[in-house]
Design a protein around this motif. Structure first.
Motif, mmCIF file in Angstrom:
data_model
loop_
_atom_site.group_PDB
_atom_site.id
_atom_site.type_symbol
_atom_site.label_atom_id
_atom_site.label_comp_id
_atom_site.label_asym_id
_atom_site.label_seq_id
_atom_site.Cartn_x
_atom_site.Cartn_y
_atom_site.Cartn_z
ATOM 1 N N UNK A 1 0.831 -1.208 0.000
ATOM 2 C CA UNK A 1 0.000 0.000 0.000
ATOM 3 C C UNK A 1 0.867 1.259 0.000
ATOM 4 N N UNK A 2 1.989 1.195 0.662
ATOM 5 C CA UNK A 2 2.911 2.339 0.696
ATOM 6 C C UNK A 2 3.416 2.722 -0.691
ATOM 7 N N UNK A 3 3.366 1.788 -1.635
ATOM 8 C CA UNK A 3 3.906 2.040 -2.969
ATOM 9 C C UNK A 3 2.902 2.705 -3.907
ATOM 10 N N UNK A 4 1.646 2.818 -3.496
ATOM 11 C CA UNK A 4 0.657 3.515 -4.319
ATOM 12 C C UNK A 4 0.874 5.022 -4.182
ATOM 13 N N UNK A 5 0.888 5.719 -5.295
ATOM 14 C CA UNK A 5 1.005 7.178 -5.260
ATOM 15 C C UNK A 5 -0.159 7.742 -4.437
ATOM 16 N N UNK A 6 0.123 8.458 -3.343
ATOM 17 C CA UNK A 6 -0.965 8.990 -2.512
ATOM 18 C C UNK A 6 -1.956 9.860 -3.273
ATOM 19 N N UNK A 7 -1.516 10.487 -4.358
ATOM 20 C CA UNK A 7 -2.391 11.340 -5.154
ATOM 21 C C UNK A 7 -3.310 10.527 -6.073
ATOM 22 N N UNK A 8 -3.050 9.217 -6.157
ATOM 23 C CA UNK A 8 -3.898 8.323 -6.963
ATOM 24 C C UNK A 8 -4.600 7.283 -6.095
ATOM 25 N N UNK A 9 -4.476 7.426 -4.798
ATOM 26 C CA UNK A 9 -4.985 6.452 -3.832
ATOM 27 C C UNK A 9 -6.471 6.689 -3.564
ATOM 28 N N UNK A 10 -7.314 6.377 -4.560
ATOM 29 C CA UNK A 10 -8.736 6.717 -4.479
ATOM 30 C C UNK A 10 -9.499 5.892 -3.438
ATOM 31 N N UNK A 11 -8.879 4.855 -2.902
ATOM 32 C CA UNK A 11 -9.522 4.067 -1.848
ATOM 33 C C UNK A 11 -9.127 4.549 -0.450
ATOM 34 N N UNK A 12 -8.242 5.548 -0.383
ATOM 35 C CA UNK A 12 -7.867 6.137 0.899
ATOM 36 C C UNK A 12 -7.116 5.198 1.817
ATOM 37 N N UNK A 13 -6.253 4.345 1.249
ATOM 38 C CA UNK A 13 -5.535 3.349 2.045
ATOM 39 C C UNK A 13 -4.150 3.800 2.486
#
Length: 283
Positions: A111-123
């Motif tokens: 989860x840490x590897x998902x771009x926070x600006x694209x993290x539409x599930x808020x994880x």
């Protein structure tokens, strides 16, 4: 009974219409269309069914969807490499990683590897931290959906007592914070709490997110309480039910979201709202 039920269909239609209008505006201005990528690991029946529902929603609101199904034996490294590829794509606005991941994978690390600006599930922890600090961030879709039902009930949370049953990071905790943001007095109860029934019986609003079939009974509730049932369970007959014993409580409540036809109907519509938010943040 019908006038006590808050059904998800109308809420979803309203949210979807806003998304449709936004996408149409993008087309009219010659701009690209918002795009979501959904990454699934393996071909579990529940995952396949979710993908089908998500595709149907994206087709309805006219956003673009790319689905990626990776082998169930894939390594953390291979999944992270896939995520990084979509992080870099300008055309991708949102990344949705289907949960739960296979048991051999390190969820927190991935989860840490998902771009926070694209993290539409808020994880992503960055979004979580920003949210709890009251700053602009993605919030889990189910928690946002539950709030839409409270608003639909006509309840103004200012000064009201809210009890959240359940403390998960994707529903219980964030929905408690959302209620605090609207100036409610919030109590979170869970499996280790004492006198849960008594605590719930004082609440103006009860949000059930424990994952226990028909746990909440009539004697748990104050007369006229608003009850938002987020549970998705199956009873002994294999019939879908919530955390609230609907038939038992219906005469006691003021408003209630049923299961099915309740909060679950709205979640993907809220995901689309988060996708638009991601698109707009890119400027």
């Amino acid at each position: 009974m019908e006038n006590k039920c808050i059904y998800g269909k109308e809420i979803a239609e309203r949210l979807d219409q806003r998304t449709i209008e936004f996408v149409e505006e993008c087309r009219n201005k010659g701009r690209r269309i918002p795009k979501l990528v959904c990454i699934a690991i393996g071909n579990h029946p529940a995952s396949v069914a979710y993908m089908k529902g998500l595709r149907k929603k994206c087709e309805k609101v006219k956003v673009e969807l790319e689905t990626v199904v990776l082998d169930a034996s894939i390594s953390d490294f291979e999944l992270i490499r896939t995520i990084h590829g979509y992080n870099k794509m300008i055309s991708i606005d949102g990344i949705l990683l289907q949960m739960p991941l296979p048991s051999h994978m390190n969820r927190e690390k991935i989860v840490l590897e998902i771009d926070p600006l694209k993290d539409v599930d808020g994880l992503h922890p960055l979004n979580t931290g920003l949210f709890y600090q009251g700053q602009e961030a993605f919030v889990p879709c189910t928690a946002l959906s539950a709030m839409e039902f409270i608003h639909e009930s006509g309840m103004n949370l200012d000064g009201k007592e809210v009890v959240v049953v359940g403390r998960s990071n994707v529903i219980g905790r964030p929905v408690a914070q959302l209620c605090l943001n609207e100036h409610a007095s919030v109590t979170v109860v869970h499996s280790k709490s004492l006198n849960i029934e008594k605590i719930c019986s004082h609440a103006d609003v009860v949000i059930a997110a424990a994952g226990v079939p028909k746990m909440i009974k009539k004697n748990w509730l104050k007369k006229g309480a608003v009850v938002i049932d987020v549970g998705i369970n199956y009873d002994e007959n294999g019939k879908m039910c919530g955390d609230v014993d609907f038939d038992d409580v219906i005469d006691q409540v003021g408003k209630i979201s049923p299961v099915p036809k309740g909060v679950g109907v709205v979640t993907n519509s809220m995901l689309m709202r988060n996708l638009i938010f991601a698109y707009q943040r890119k400027g």
